[in-house]
Design a protein around this motif. Structure first.
Motif, mmCIF file in Angstrom:
data_model
loop_
_atom_site.group_PDB
_atom_site.id
_atom_site.type_symbol
_atom_site.label_atom_id
_atom_site.label_comp_id
_atom_site.label_asym_id
_atom_site.label_seq_id
_atom_site.Cartn_x
_atom_site.Cartn_y
_atom_site.Cartn_z
ATOM 1 N N LYS B 98 0.815 -1.228 0.000
ATOM 2 C CA LYS B 98 0.000 0.000 0.000
ATOM 3 C C LYS B 98 0.846 1.274 0.000
ATOM 4 C CE LYS B 98 -3.378 -2.563 2.741
ATOM 5 N NZ LYS B 98 -4.227 -2.548 3.926
ATOM 6 N N ALA B 214 -4.664 -4.221 -4.495
ATOM 7 C CA ALA B 214 -5.543 -3.069 -4.292
ATOM 8 C C ALA B 214 -6.991 -3.439 -4.612
ATOM 9 C CB ALA B 214 -5.083 -1.895 -5.156
ATOM 10 N N ASN B 230 -8.481 4.329 -2.471
ATOM 11 C CA ASN B 230 -8.000 3.071 -3.053
ATOM 12 C C ASN B 230 -8.151 3.061 -4.561
ATOM 13 O OD1 ASN B 230 -9.375 1.456 -0.205
ATOM 14 N ND2 ASN B 230 -7.211 1.806 -0.605
ATOM 15 N N ASP B 233 -5.481 5.071 -6.110
ATOM 16 C CA ASP B 233 -4.261 4.249 -6.167
ATOM 17 C C ASP B 233 -4.264 3.390 -7.435
ATOM 18 O OD1 ASP B 233 -3.429 5.164 -3.678
ATOM 19 O OD2 ASP B 233 -4.147 3.393 -2.585
#
Lengths: 286, 329
Positions: B98, B214, B230, B233
């Motif tokens: 992460k 993810a 998220n 990302d």
């Protein structure tokens, strides 16, 4: 939200939203002479809300929220809504402020130079700042002094003065013409009443000052004044700053700079008049 | 017509197309900044909008957010270094996951990202040695509750969270990327085998491994809290690396559905895609935030909360778990 109010206190803009009218009406009245946030965009948002819809009306209970929150913050009864708003605004500063190093201190100014007073709750920060303001000092704030890492100057944060317990009567006696908020008895912090800083404090709130003296007052002792060694002053101020760690290197540089430039003095005092005398003596000896 | 902002689409749009903020009025800015804080995307937004024309007050707020993100990045990398030193005697690969992985590898997903805990992945066989080394180096258990402890060790994909007693930072030690009780079982060994070394000896997942992780984290675990971050990302990872081999990677872990959904949803939120079917419901949940930073759409949120428990465990086990938790509460 249903009711809303915006205000700027020193350099910091706030937006306060509420499920109830009462706290917003009180804020509007007490902060009526304050400006609005720069450009209309506040730095922080505060929310006073009911956890469940029916809690708006039945045994109304004010939850504190906003951009920054503490999970364990306990709700307050609606009659303490103003206190909830002030606590929530302080919380945004304590957890969210990054532009300034926040010193948990009251501050007054004279001739462009600032006197900072820091200590635990009950040491007399608010009371002494109020008494000094009566004597002609400019009130800069009773909760946070904002130290600008870029310039080393102190910026004012003259929010409502939060008076507790016996300090309420003392301040009212010292400043009979001051505008006061509602008396809130038996809050988690004791009896609380808010006092509006004087017109001069509000008018000059955008004017920063050069720090000149750092005082650690302690109420309830024989009058005594002693210097605080820089290392001790530094460590005590790291504990008195809510965002020292979050600012990282900038926080370290600002704080070591302040401690190196400004004398640190501990003052024990038996009553307000004595404290004023001690402070004035230190100030004229600078 | 002025109407209150009651949906986080404007935040998604500002991230994907920074020029869309030109002409935003004061209330629009206030709503955008408040939402971005609530979704922990204020640092990311600040990086994306850097240099564009905006009111001075907004400029100052975003400059603060950039400084805070930079400090957060440094602190996260320092925490990773502390873990590296603590685990240097344990002979196993240590893979950053992460946010910390994104900043350590210099990926666009790391720019301005808020980073909380340190997440690492280690082989399951090394778990005991890793745990012992961390405890010896000053990490302590956060919640020493016997039921939770046994539950984590038996059924979760990570150790119970540890916190460092001096630095007050948490570490989550994973041995795979989904709970053992979930219906999907990703191939943790393959993820570890495919990982890539950083200069300091720590590792990150492969690009496709990061994407699969993810997607699994977002759509096969949890209630979509923080979903917008998220998804950002994922969007950045696709932007940095493309999607070569992604299908095969997703297939090997049984995560085709989750990866496919991730790609469709980022196209809908950050691109020009039109969401269809159940994807619309996911987007409803992900954008459930108003201009005061309040969570909205309580029923949608509740549905995803229930779903998160449903995904995590079989019905009988869920009943037992909730019963135990309820008695203790």
């Amino acid at each position: 939200m249903r009711y809303a109010f915006s205000v700027r206190i020193g350099p910091i803009g706030f937006r306060i939203g509420s499920d109830w009218r009462a706290p917003i009406a009180e804020l509007q009245s007490l902060y009526r002479d304050y400006p609005k946030p720069h450009d209309g965009v506040p730095d922080f948002t505060v929310r006073l809300f009911a956890r469940r819809p029916w809690r708006r009306l039945i045994r109304p209970s004010v939850e504190i929220g906003g951009d920054y929150m503490l999970p364990e913050a306990a709700p307050l009864p609606l009659r303490q809504g103003l206190l909830a708003a002030e606590m929530a605004m302080n919380l945004q500063m304590a957890l969210g402020a990054r532009r300034y190093l926040l010193l948990h201190a009251s501050a007054v100014e004279r001739d462009g130079r600032a006197l900072l007073m820091t200590g635990i709750s009950g040491a007399g920060k608010s009371t002494l700042a109020t008494l000094l303001a009566v004597k002609g000092w400019r009130f800069m704030g009773d909760e946070f002094a904002l130290l600008d890492p870029a310039t080393g100057l102190i910026h004012a944060f003259p929010r409502l003065i939060s008076l507790k317990n016996e300090a309420i009567a003392a301040a009212e006696a010292a400043w009979p013409t001051a505008r006061m908020g509602p008396l809130m008895p038996a809050t988690p912090k004791g009896d609380i009443r808010h006092m509006v800083p004087d017109a001069r404090a509000i008018a000059a709130m955008d004017v920063p000052a050069t720090p000149a003296l750092l005082v650690f007052p302690r109420y309830g002792f024989e009058a005594e004044t002693r210097p605080v060694p820089p290392a001790e002053a530094f460590v005590r101020m790291t504990q008195a700053s809510t965002n020292y760690v979050a600012l990282g290197e900038a926080g370290f540089r600002s704080l070591t700079g302040l401690i190196a430039d400004v004398p640190s003095v501990a003052i024990d005092y038996p009553d307000g008049a004595s404290a004023i005398e001690q402070v004035e003596a230190l100030w004229s000896a600078l | 017509m002025v109407r209150p902002v009651n949906d986080a689409h404007i935040l998604a749009r500002a991230l994907a197309d920074p020029a869309s903020i030109v002409g935003l009025d004061w209330d629009g800015w206030t709503a955008l900044l408040t939402m971005a804080r609530a979704e922990q995307l204020i640092g990311t937004l600040a990086m994306r909008l850097d240099g564009l024309p905006m009111p001075d007050s907004v400029k100052a707020i975003l400059a603060d957010a950039r400084a805070a993100a930079e400090h957060g990045r440094r602190a996260a990398l320092w925490e990773a270094e502390m873990a590296r030193r603590a685990l240097s005697a344990v002979d196993c690969p240590v893979i950053l996951l992460k946010g910390t992985a994104f900043v350590a590898a210099g990926l666009s997903a790391g720019q301005g990202r808020s980073i909380g805990d340190l997440d690492i992945l280690v082989p399951r066989v090394s778990l005991d040695a890793v745990e012992a080394a961390l405890l010896a180096a000053g990490w302590e258990w956060v919640k020493p509750d016997p039921y939770d402890d046994v539950y984590y060790r038996r059924w979760m994909h990570e150790l119970p969270p540890l916190i460092h007693r001096d630095r007050d930072r948490m570490i989550d030690v994973h041995h795979t990327i989904l709970p053992l009780t979930a219906r999907i079982t990703p191939d943790a060994a393959a993820l570890i085998d495919g990982s890539m070394a950083l200069e300091n000896g720590l590792r990150t997942l492969s690009p496709n491994g990061m994407l699969v992780h993810a997607a699994a984290h977002l759509f096969a675990d949890g209630d979509l809290a923080g979903g917008l971050r998220n998804l950002w990302d994922i969007r950045c990872l696709v932007d940095d690396f493309g999607m070569d081999g992604l299908d095969a990677e997703a297939q090997s872990h049984g995560l085709c559905q989750e990866v496919g959904r991730s790609l469709r949803v980022i196209d809908a939120l950050f691109g020009n895609g039109k969401p269809t079917g159940i994807d619309r419901f996911y987007i409803r949940r992900i954008t459930a935030r108003d201009g005061w930073g309040r969570p909205t759409r309580p029923l949608t949120r509740l549905a995803f909360y229930v779903r998160s428990h449903w995904l995590r465990m079989p019905p009988a086990m869920l009943a037992r778990h909730l019963w135990t938790k309820w008695r203790k509460a």
